[in-house]
Design a protein around this motif. Sequence first.
Motif, PDB file in Angstrom:
ATOM      1  N   MET A   1       0.880  -1.148  -0.028  1.00  0.00           N
ATOM      2  CA  MET A   1      -0.088  -0.028  -0.263  1.00  0.00           C
ATOM      3  C   MET A   1       1.024   1.253   0.097  1.00  0.00           C
ATOM      4  N   MET A   2       0.838   2.034  -0.924  1.00  0.00           N
ATOM      5  CA  MET A   2       1.656   3.310  -1.255  1.00  0.00           C
ATOM      6  C   MET A   2       0.883   4.393  -0.050  1.00  0.00           C
ATOM      7  N   THR A   3       1.670   5.280   0.347  1.00  0.00           N
ATOM      8  CA  THR A   3       1.191   6.259   1.021  1.00  0.00           C
ATOM      9  C   THR A   3       1.878   7.639   0.644  1.00  0.00           C
ATOM     10  N   ASP A   4       1.222   8.829   0.953  1.00  0.00           N
ATOM     11  CA  ASP A   4       2.082  10.119   0.469  1.00  0.00           C
ATOM     12  C   ASP A   4       2.808  10.574   1.920  1.00  0.00           C
ATOM     13  N   ASN A   5       2.684   9.956   2.794  1.00  0.00           N
ATOM     14  CA  ASN A   5       3.531  10.299   3.958  1.00  0.00           C
ATOM     15  C   ASN A   5       5.159  10.133   3.904  1.00  0.00           C
ATOM     16  N   HIS A   7       7.475   9.999   5.683  1.00  0.00           N
ATOM     17  CA  HIS A   7       8.023   9.299   6.778  1.00  0.00           C
ATOM     18  C   HIS A   7       7.756   7.778   6.459  1.00  0.00           C
ATOM     19  N   ILE A   8       6.924   7.254   5.767  1.00  0.00           N
ATOM     20  CA  ILE A   8       6.667   5.858   5.767  1.00  0.00           C
ATOM     21  C   ILE A   8       7.342   5.467   4.316  1.00  0.00           C
ATOM     22  N   GLN A   9       8.048   4.112   4.522  1.00  0.00           N
ATOM     23  CA  GLN A   9       8.744   3.614   3.621  1.00  0.00           C
ATOM     24  C   GLN A   9       8.165   1.985   3.571  1.00  0.00           C
ATOM     25  N   ASN A  10       8.095   1.648   2.315  1.00  0.00           N
ATOM     26  CA  ASN A  10       7.449   0.183   2.257  1.00  0.00           C
ATOM     27  C   ASN A  10       8.745  -0.570   1.767  1.00  0.00           C
ATOM     28  N   LEU A  11       9.166  -1.390   2.964  1.00  0.00           N
ATOM     29  CA  LEU A  11      10.371  -2.139   2.940  1.00  0.00           C
ATOM     30  C   LEU A  11      10.602  -3.263   1.742  1.00  0.00           C
ATOM     31  N   ARG A  12       9.361  -4.001   1.594  1.00  0.00           N
ATOM     32  CA  ARG A  12       9.250  -4.958   0.648  1.00  0.00           C
ATOM     33  C   ARG A  12       9.189  -4.557  -0.811  1.00  0.00           C
ATOM     34  N   GLU A  13       8.719  -3.221  -1.096  1.00  0.00           N
ATOM     35  CA  GLU A  13       8.736  -2.547  -2.433  1.00  0.00           C
ATOM     36  C   GLU A  13      10.595  -2.164  -2.733  1.00  0.00           C
ATOM     37  N   LEU A  14      11.004  -1.508  -1.514  1.00  0.00           N
ATOM     38  CA  LEU A  14      12.325  -1.090  -1.776  1.00  0.00           C
ATOM     39  C   LEU A  14      13.047  -2.058  -1.871  1.00  0.00           C
ATOM     40  N   LEU A  44      19.154  -0.764   4.214  1.00  0.00           N
ATOM     41  CA  LEU A  44      18.600  -1.841   3.483  1.00  0.00           C
ATOM     42  C   LEU A  44      19.559  -2.306   2.390  1.00  0.00           C
ATOM     43  N   LEU A  45      19.996  -3.481   2.561  1.00  0.00           N
ATOM     44  CA  LEU A  45      21.109  -4.120   1.691  1.00  0.00           C
ATOM     45  C   LEU A  45      20.480  -5.315   0.987  1.00  0.00           C
ATOM     46  N   THR A  46      21.124  -5.516  -0.234  1.00  0.00           N
ATOM     47  CA  THR A  46      20.540  -6.803  -0.940  1.00  0.00           C
ATOM     48  C   THR A  46      21.567  -7.246  -1.627  1.00  0.00           C
ATOM     49  N   LEU A  47      21.795  -8.717  -1.441  1.00  0.00           N
ATOM     50  CA  LEU A  47      22.914  -9.416  -2.226  1.00  0.00           C
ATOM     51  C   LEU A  47      21.947 -10.494  -2.992  1.00  0.00           C
ATOM     52  N   THR A  48      22.628 -10.602  -4.235  1.00  0.00           N
ATOM     53  CA  THR A  48      22.280 -11.823  -5.169  1.00  0.00           C
ATOM     54  C   THR A  48      22.645 -13.252  -4.583  1.00  0.00           C
ATOM     55  N   ALA A  49      22.226 -14.227  -4.755  1.00  0.00           N
ATOM     56  CA  ALA A  49      22.682 -15.769  -4.443  1.00  0.00           C
ATOM     57  C   ALA A  49      24.156 -15.823  -4.750  1.00  0.00           C
TER      58      ALA A  49
END
Length: 114
Positions: A1-5, A7-14, A44-49
Amino acid sequence: MMTDNPHIQNLRELAEELLQKARGASSGRAAHSVYSGRYLKQALLTLTAGTTMAEHDSPPEATLQVLQGSVALSSAEESWDLRAGDIMTIPPERHSVQAHEDSAFLLIIRTDVS
């Protein structure tokens, strides 16, 4: 769910956005600062397999929370396998992180410790 706030970030989308960047990067990783304040930093960090973050010094006080995938956090003495939903206090010693599969994790660091 997107928001215009702002201060809110969606970690799944990011995480999905960063994993796409990591998949296209020769390093196999991508990161984004989620929050940086006076006493607290979150990234938030991402690594490939199969990608490894080489051994590095530990911050004085920090946690690693796996949001997606699975990783191994390893020190000279021990190794811990973490999967989505796990959170761990990072030991105060040199360590590395390796992704078993495409993974996203939140690093939370207390910054007022000298």
